[in-house]
Design a protein around this motif. Structure first.
Motif, PDB file in Angstrom:
ATOM      1  N   GLU A  14       0.823  -1.165  -0.022  1.00 20.83           N
ATOM      2  CA  GLU A  14       0.114   0.184   0.043  1.00 20.83           C
ATOM      3  C   GLU A  14       0.856   1.186  -0.053  1.00 20.83           C
ATOM      4  N   LEU A  15       1.925   1.368   0.719  1.00 23.59           N
ATOM      5  CA  LEU A  15       2.683   2.348   0.635  1.00 23.59           C
ATOM      6  C   LEU A  15       3.592   2.662  -0.688  1.00 23.59           C
ATOM      7  N   SER A  18       0.953   4.180  -3.024  1.00 23.91           N
ATOM      8  CA  SER A  18       0.828   5.518  -2.661  1.00 23.91           C
ATOM      9  C   SER A  18       1.812   6.394  -3.340  1.00 23.91           C
ATOM     10  N   ILE A  21       1.413   6.594  -7.029  1.00 26.12           N
ATOM     11  CA  ILE A  21       0.194   7.435  -7.536  1.00 26.12           C
ATOM     12  C   ILE A  21       0.679   8.787  -7.489  1.00 26.12           C
ATOM     13  N   LEU A  22       1.588   9.426  -6.497  1.00 29.60           N
ATOM     14  CA  LEU A  22       2.130  10.504  -6.493  1.00 29.60           C
ATOM     15  C   LEU A  22       2.996  10.859  -7.698  1.00 29.60           C
ATOM     16  N   CYS A  50       3.610  -3.941  -6.803  1.00 29.87           N
ATOM     17  CA  CYS A  50       2.618  -4.289  -5.527  1.00 29.87           C
ATOM     18  C   CYS A  50       2.556  -5.775  -5.400  1.00 29.87           C
ATOM     19  N   SER A 110      -4.432   7.472 -12.128  1.00 28.16           N
ATOM     20  CA  SER A 110      -4.508   7.762 -10.613  1.00 28.16           C
ATOM     21  C   SER A 110      -5.703   7.397  -9.931  1.00 28.16           C
ATOM     22  N   PHE A 114      -6.008   4.928  -6.819  1.00 23.63           N
ATOM     23  CA  PHE A 114      -6.795   5.227  -5.608  1.00 23.63           C
ATOM     24  C   PHE A 114      -7.633   4.377  -5.200  1.00 23.63           C
ATOM     25  N   LEU A 117      -6.256   1.245  -3.912  1.00 21.80           N
ATOM     26  CA  LEU A 117      -5.862   1.433  -2.626  1.00 21.80           C
ATOM     27  C   LEU A 117      -6.945   1.257  -1.651  1.00 21.80           C
ATOM     28  N   SER A 141     -13.488   7.668  -5.417  1.00 12.97           N
ATOM     29  CA  SER A 141     -12.563   7.395  -6.589  1.00 12.97           C
ATOM     30  C   SER A 141     -13.387   6.940  -7.632  1.00 12.97           C
TER      31      SER A 141
END
Length: 484
Positions: A14-15, A18, A21-22, A50, A110, A114, A117, A141
């Motif tokens: 998950e990290l 994230s 995505i950024l 992932c 994205s 999201f 996520l 989302s």
């Protein structure tokens, strides 16, 4: 929370997601329109990364972090891997479609990540707080994805309907959670289960809270009588977004229901079993019967989804490890079938043309016999025709309720399956026996054609040899749900 004891390893995928995505959002602000396809590659690399991290952090023994609100166990790992794979397939199917409609932008990818996520948090939640946070991240989302096609009145209308009804369902769910908290004094699912089992909670608050929670859960699954949004959203959204809504989120919603009802409120099985039985019957009946009258195939598949959620609930309401495993297997097979059916619609669509009515499939065999065969396998699997995977999935959930002597429910399920076969066979009839109304060549990317073929053939393979997958589902259930 003691920061020194904080273990981030269970949440490493998950990290990573994230951060990815950024990166995609930042790149979108700087690259030119000609290089927008870079987002597609980055999204697939993110999913691959992932998946690798998920395998590396796998543990058969549940591991908690974030003050016990997040758990990594066999069930979450299995379902997350399935969600990574299904999301990657959705992106492969959607690439040409969204490019033709000007949606090949960073926002699409994205928002899709999201949503994934949020699904991950739903699957790994061990507290009502993290469950609700994951659900809202997914929902927001999806609202944005549906409305992404800003020049489409139908898409905007669908997004508004979904948003309003989704807000109502979230309110019901949140109200139910507050009642459970009032009755037990905790939001931790394990502690809630202990309080309910020890009969130290307020029974009246528990029952009322359960009613509101089941209502909210039924909306998220798209089950009757909270199914009103499904046909409109499926029909009004861009087909790529419809596939995004109808694939991986169904897996997350199933585990979401499982965490609450089985892990948290298993001691109240007699109460929620009766409610789910009624919901399952209504979903199978209304979904299958209403689908017969549809001429828009996306709307027909929406009602088909409602009926499939009814079948999925059969395994869940059985209240046994075999039933839970059968329901998980059913959800996996449903996602495979859904991806082929909507993937074919995406492949048959082109710039300026949407393949969305039954007439658009007429004579497909004369245009391309291989695509016709893939669609036939999918329709037969949805109808439950052996030896395809859909047959074994239905057989497994029906067997689960027969094992607990709910024979009347099994009879209704078989009858509804026979009714549902009619509209699936009608699609096959259009493909093979009607004259094509469109003689234009079908142009499909090589990667999409390959993945679509493997996706459809998997339905046949899993129907012939389903044992390994069903055993895997059963092991995940036994290792993850301590109440079992």
């Amino acid at each position: 929370m003691n920061w020194a004891d904080l273990n981030l390893m269970p949440a490493l995928p998950e990290l990573f997601m994230s951060g990815a995505i950024l990166v995609i959002l930042m790149l979108d602000a700087f690259i030119s329109d000609a290089k927008r396809g870079l987002h597609y590659g980055l999204a697939l690399l993110t999913l691959a990364g992932c998946a690798v991290l998920q395998v590396q952090t796998y543990t058969a023994v549940p591991v908690h972090t974030f003050s016990g609100m997040f758990v990594s166990d066999a069930l979450s790992s299995l379902v997350k891997l399935a969600m990574y794979g299904s999301t990657a397939i959705v992106l492969v199917y959607s690439r040409q479609y969204i490019a033709d409609r000007g949606l090949l932008r960073g926002e699409f990818f994205s928002l899709a990540l999201f949503a994934l996520l949020g699904m991950n948090f739903m699957v790994s939640a061990s507290s009502f707080v993290s469950l609700y946070m994951g659900l809202e991240l997914l929902s927001l989302s999806l609202y944005s994805l549906i409305a992404l096609q800003r020049d489409s009145v139908k898409a905007t209308e669908s997004a508004m309907k979904y948003f309003v009804l989704g807000a109502l369902a979230s309110g019901l769910l949140l109200y139910g959670i507050s009642m459970i908290y009032g009755a037990t004094g905790t939001l931790d699912l394990t502690l809630v289960a202990k309080a309910v089992k020890a009969h130290t909670a307020n029974d009246m608050l528990l029952v009322f809270g359960l009613v509101f929670i089941v209502a909210g859960l039924c909306f998220k699954l798209g089950a009757v009588p909270f199914h009103m949004w499904v046909p409109d959203v499926y029909q009004g959204s861009a087909t790529a977004v419809t596939l995004m809504v109808g694939a991986a989120p169904k897996l997350a919603a199933f585990v979401f229901v499982l965490r609450i009802l089985v892990q948290g409120l298993e001691a109240m099985v007699a109460d929620w079993q009766a409610m789910l039985a009624l919901v399952a019957v209504l979903s199978m009946a209304i979904g299958n019967i209403t689908a017969i009258a549809q001429t828009n195939i996306k709307r027909m598949l929406a009602y088909s989804t409602i009926s499939h959620m009814g079948f999925l609930l059969l395994g869940l309401l059985a209240g046994t490890p075999d039933g839970y495993a059968a329901a998980l297997f059913y959800s996996l097979i449903y996602v495979l079938m859904s991806m082929v059916s909507f993937g074919m619609l995406l492949g048959l669509s082109r710039a300026g043309f949407e393949c969305e009515t039954l007439d658009d499939l007429k004579g497909l065999n004369s245009r391309n016999s291989w695509y016709a065969l893939l669609m036939l396998l999918t329709m037969f699997s949805m109808a439950g025709v052996p030896p395809l995977a859909g047959f074994y999935a239905k057989f497994a959930v029906i067997k689960a309720i027969v094992d607990i002597h709910l024979y009347w429910l099994a009879i209704i399920a078989v009858m509804m399956s026979l009714i549902g076969a009619f509209y699936y066979l009608r699609v096959v009839k259009n493909i093979y026996f009607d004259e094509a109304q469109d003689s234009s060549a079908i142009v499909m990317r090589a990667d999409m054609k390959l993945v679509l073929s493997v996706n459809a053939i998997a339905l046949l393979v899993l129907g012939v040899v389903p044992e390994r997958v069903i055993v895997l589902c059963l092991q995940a259930m036994k290792q993850s749900l301590t109440v079992i």
